[in-house]
Design a protein around this motif. Structure first.
Motif, PDB file in Angstrom:
ATOM      1  N   UNK A   1       1.443  -9.001  -3.586  1.00  0.00           N
ATOM      2  CA  UNK A   1       0.458  -8.725  -4.230  1.00  0.00           C
ATOM      3  C   UNK A   1      -0.825  -8.113  -3.211  1.00  0.00           C
ATOM      4  N   UNK A   2      -0.763  -8.348  -2.153  1.00  0.00           N
ATOM      5  CA  UNK A   2      -1.904  -7.864  -1.074  1.00  0.00           C
ATOM      6  C   UNK A   2      -1.704  -6.559  -0.830  1.00  0.00           C
ATOM      7  N   UNK A   3      -2.684  -6.117   0.022  1.00  0.00           N
ATOM      8  CA  UNK A   3      -2.573  -4.661   0.475  1.00  0.00           C
ATOM      9  C   UNK A   3      -1.228  -4.589   1.309  1.00  0.00           C
ATOM     10  N   UNK A   4      -1.154  -5.319   2.254  1.00  0.00           N
ATOM     11  CA  UNK A   4       0.128  -5.162   3.128  1.00  0.00           C
ATOM     12  C   UNK A   4       0.632  -6.297   3.545  1.00  0.00           C
TER      13      UNK A   4
ATOM     14  N   UNK B   1      10.788  -5.960  15.935  1.00  0.00           N
ATOM     15  CA  UNK B   1      10.260  -4.806  15.038  1.00  0.00           C
ATOM     16  C   UNK B   1       9.615  -5.428  13.876  1.00  0.00           C
ATOM     17  N   UNK B   2       8.585  -4.966  13.094  1.00  0.00           N
ATOM     18  CA  UNK B   2       8.149  -5.560  11.745  1.00  0.00           C
ATOM     19  C   UNK B   2       8.212  -4.599  10.847  1.00  0.00           C
ATOM     20  N   UNK B   3       8.617  -4.975   9.537  1.00  0.00           N
ATOM     21  CA  UNK B   3       8.624  -4.411   8.455  1.00  0.00           C
ATOM     22  C   UNK B   3       7.057  -4.361   7.828  1.00  0.00           C
ATOM     23  N   UNK B   4       6.520  -3.225   7.539  1.00  0.00           N
ATOM     24  CA  UNK B   4       5.210  -3.257   6.993  1.00  0.00           C
ATOM     25  C   UNK B   4       5.337  -2.676   5.582  1.00  0.00           C
ATOM     26  N   UNK B   5       5.180  -3.598   4.713  1.00  0.00           N
ATOM     27  CA  UNK B   5       5.422  -3.023   3.204  1.00  0.00           C
ATOM     28  C   UNK B   5       4.135  -3.157   2.540  1.00  0.00           C
ATOM     29  N   UNK B   6       3.786  -1.992   1.815  1.00  0.00           N
ATOM     30  CA  UNK B   6       2.744  -1.741   1.153  1.00  0.00           C
ATOM     31  C   UNK B   6       2.824  -2.460  -0.248  1.00  0.00           C
ATOM     32  N   UNK B   7       1.881  -3.336  -0.507  1.00  0.00           N
ATOM     33  CA  UNK B   7       1.875  -4.198  -1.762  1.00  0.00           C
ATOM     34  C   UNK B   7       1.743  -3.511  -2.764  1.00  0.00           C
ATOM     35  N   UNK B   8       1.184  -4.364  -3.949  1.00  0.00           N
ATOM     36  CA  UNK B   8       0.845  -3.877  -5.570  1.00  0.00           C
ATOM     37  C   UNK B   8      -0.441  -2.975  -5.256  1.00  0.00           C
ATOM     38  N   UNK B   9      -1.439  -3.336  -4.316  1.00  0.00           N
ATOM     39  CA  UNK B   9      -2.596  -2.327  -4.206  1.00  0.00           C
ATOM     40  C   UNK B   9      -3.100  -2.223  -5.487  1.00  0.00           C
ATOM     41  N   UNK B  10      -3.244  -3.289  -6.148  1.00  0.00           N
ATOM     42  CA  UNK B  10      -4.313  -3.438  -7.357  1.00  0.00           C
ATOM     43  C   UNK B  10      -3.809  -2.209  -8.409  1.00  0.00           C
TER      44      UNK B  10
END
Length: 109
Positions: free
Chosen positions: A59-62, A100-109
Motif C-alpha cells: 500500500x505504500x509508494x515503494x 540485491x534488492x527488489x524495489x516494488x512500486x506499490x499501490x500509489x493511491x
C-alpha cells in the motif's frame, strides 16, 4: 533519505513536472512510513498449519525487499507476483550471486 532518492529518481525517469513531485504525498500528518519485517524460515509444523503472511498488495509508494537464498526453498515461500488476467501467482526468485534488492512500486493511491 533512501525513499526520497527513489522518489526523485522515479519522478525524473517518468518526466514528471519536478524531481520533488512525490514530496507532497509524504508530508505530515501522514509523513513517511517505515515498516521493517523479518520472516524467519518456518518450522515444518508452521508450514503445515498456517500461512506466515497472506496475499496482499503493498500500500505504500515503494517496498524495498532484501531476499535471501532460502526464499522459495524447502517450503519457505517468498515473494510472488500475481498476473492480473489469469490470477496465477509466480515466484520472484532471488538473485543469489550477489546481494540485491527488489524495489516494488506499490499501490500509489
Amino acid at each position: 533519505r533512501v525513499l526520497s532518492a527513489i522518489h526523485r529518481m522515479s519522478a525524473v525517469a517518468l518526466n514528471l513536472t519536478s524531481p520533488d513531485f512525490f514530496d507532497s504525498f509524504y508530508t505530515r500528518p501522514n509523513g513517511n512510513a517505515l515498516r521493517l519485517a523479518f520472516y524467519p524460515p518456518p518450522t515444518t509444523a508452521q508450514a503445515e498449519k498456517k500461512f506466515r503472511y497472506g496475499e496482499h498488495t503493498d500500500y505504500s509508494g515503494f517496498t524495498i525487499l532484501l531476499q535471501d537464498e532460502h526464499d522459495h526453498s524447502n517450503g519457505a515461500g517468498g515473494l510472488e507476483v500475481q498476473d492480473p488476467g489469469s490470477k496465477q501467482w509466480f515466484p520472484v526468485l532471488p538473485v543469489t550471486t550477489t546481494t540485491s534488492f527488489v524495489v516494488n512500486i506499490g499501490d500509489l493511491w
